[in-house]
Structures are given as C-alpha cells and as structure tokens.
Design a protein around this motif. Sequence first.
Motif, mmCIF file in Angstrom:
data_model
loop_
_atom_site.group_PDB
_atom_site.id
_atom_site.type_symbol
_atom_site.label_atom_id
_atom_site.label_comp_id
_atom_site.label_asym_id
_atom_site.label_seq_id
_atom_site.Cartn_x
_atom_site.Cartn_y
_atom_site.Cartn_z
ATOM 1 N N UNK A 95 -0.877 -4.696 1.692
ATOM 2 C CA UNK A 95 0.161 -5.088 0.736
ATOM 3 C C UNK A 95 0.452 -3.933 -0.219
ATOM 4 N N UNK A 96 -0.595 -3.293 -0.721
ATOM 5 C CA UNK A 96 -0.405 -2.161 -1.640
ATOM 6 C C UNK A 96 0.284 -1.002 -0.924
ATOM 7 N N UNK A 97 -0.127 -0.703 0.297
ATOM 8 C CA UNK A 97 0.466 0.406 1.050
ATOM 9 C C UNK A 97 1.951 0.167 1.303
ATOM 10 N N UNK A 98 2.329 -1.090 1.491
ATOM 11 C CA UNK A 98 3.724 -1.443 1.770
ATOM 12 C C UNK A 98 4.490 -1.812 0.497
ATOM 13 N N UNK A 99 3.821 -1.686 -0.650
ATOM 14 C CA UNK A 99 4.422 -2.013 -1.942
ATOM 15 C C UNK A 99 4.974 -3.436 -1.949
ATOM 16 N N UNK A 100 4.118 -4.373 -1.516
ATOM 17 C CA UNK A 100 4.491 -5.786 -1.467
ATOM 18 C C UNK A 100 3.481 -6.605 -2.258
ATOM 19 N N UNK A 101 3.899 -7.773 -2.701
ATOM 20 C CA UNK A 101 2.973 -8.715 -3.327
ATOM 21 C C UNK A 101 2.066 -9.295 -2.238
ATOM 22 N N UNK A 102 0.939 -9.834 -2.634
ATOM 23 C CA UNK A 102 0.049 -10.466 -1.649
ATOM 24 C C UNK A 102 0.727 -11.663 -0.998
ATOM 25 N N UNK A 103 1.476 -12.438 -1.770
ATOM 26 C CA UNK A 103 2.132 -13.602 -1.164
ATOM 27 C C UNK A 103 3.201 -13.152 -0.166
ATOM 28 N N UNK A 104 3.928 -12.098 -0.497
ATOM 29 C CA UNK A 104 4.922 -11.567 0.439
ATOM 30 C C UNK A 104 4.271 -11.028 1.700
ATOM 31 N N UNK A 105 3.139 -10.333 1.528
ATOM 32 C CA UNK A 105 2.428 -9.789 2.690
ATOM 33 C C UNK A 105 1.870 -10.917 3.543
ATOM 34 N N UNK A 106 1.380 -11.968 2.918
ATOM 35 C CA UNK A 106 0.838 -13.105 3.670
ATOM 36 C C UNK A 106 1.932 -13.732 4.539
ATOM 37 N N UNK A 107 3.115 -13.915 3.959
ATOM 38 C CA UNK A 107 4.231 -14.492 4.738
ATOM 39 C C UNK A 107 4.640 -13.567 5.881
ATOM 40 N N UNK A 108 4.737 -12.264 5.592
ATOM 41 C CA UNK A 108 5.149 -11.313 6.627
ATOM 42 C C UNK A 108 4.088 -11.213 7.721
ATOM 43 N N UNK A 109 2.817 -11.191 7.333
ATOM 44 C CA UNK A 109 1.736 -11.127 8.326
ATOM 45 C C UNK A 109 1.749 -12.374 9.209
ATOM 46 N N UNK A 110 2.035 -13.532 8.631
ATOM 47 C CA UNK A 110 2.107 -14.762 9.429
ATOM 48 C C UNK A 110 3.226 -14.655 10.462
ATOM 49 N N UNK A 111 4.367 -14.092 10.062
ATOM 50 C CA UNK A 111 5.476 -13.916 10.993
ATOM 51 C C UNK A 111 5.093 -12.942 12.107
ATOM 52 N N UNK A 112 4.502 -11.800 11.739
ATOM 53 C CA UNK A 112 4.103 -10.812 12.740
ATOM 54 C C UNK A 112 2.992 -11.346 13.642
ATOM 55 N N UNK A 113 2.136 -12.165 13.091
ATOM 56 C CA UNK A 113 1.075 -12.778 13.899
ATOM 57 C C UNK A 113 1.675 -13.761 14.907
#
Length: 168
Positions: free
Chosen positions: A72-90
Amino acid sequence: MSATPPAGSPAVPPLSPEEEAVMRALGRLLLVMPRVLDADLQHEQRMSLSEYSVLRHLSESEHGRMRMNELAAACDMSMSGMTRLAAKLEAQGHLRRIRCERDARGLNAVLTERGLDRLREAWPTHLASVRRHVVGHLEGLDLGRLAQALEAMAGGGGAPCQSSRHDD
C-alpha cells in the motif's frame, strides 16, 4: 500576488517567472500524468494504473511477495484501498493473499504466474505510454540529475534512482 510575511518570519524571496512556470507546470503534471497513463492502460489493456503498479511492485520484490501495508505504501494507497484492489486482483488470479509467517495478524500479497503473465502483457502498452507522455519530452536534459531532483522533491533524499527491470 504580493503577500507580506508575518512579523518576525524570515523574508522569502518571491518566485522568479521561470520558477513560477516550473511550479505551475509541475502542478498540472501531477494531476494529468496519472490520468493519461491510466487512460492508455485502460484503453489498450482494460487494466488500471493502480493494478499495474501493484503487479509491478510485486514483480520487483523478493520472491514476488510483499506485506500488504508495504505494498500500500509503495503504491501510495490507503490500506482500505489496497485491500479492495488486492481482492479484485486475487479474484482475477493475479495475486494471492496469505498469512505472514512471522506475524499471523498480517497478510502478504504474493504475485502468481498468471499475474506475472498479465504484467508482461500490459508492459509494452505502459512502456509506450511512458515514452510518449514522459520520455519523449526530455530530450537533451540530464536525466540523472532530473531523477535526483524529482526523488529529492518526493522526500527520497535525492539518491539516484535504481533502474527497474520494467523500465518505467
């Protein structure tokens, strides 16, 4: 605009016309560049720049694995945003989320072969976009010094950028 500094504060000289032009252009660039890079990926690959960024960071990490908070930090995203995006990519099979071995409360994102294949498929589009919208406008500039200045502005201390294996 002529503003008087508060009493007791050091006088700061106004920006020169060239400095002002740089600030205005940089401000516009910060707004426009992510949009145009995202638009090219969306149009040609049906992939967002954020999705590409997650897959790229994972591909460059040791063993294709990163802690979710680090990603999340590397992509400059919030944890909640990263969680949603990771769920989509998963759900697309591009990454897996697994429990951290050392901290059962944390999760690692792990790049799958399918995710790496998807990144390799999208990479030429992104590379062409970066060349068209960025690199093509830098001819004649000292790219090493430019990279150092941009890194310093971003809070990276001005250390030279390491070249990535994806050349973006």
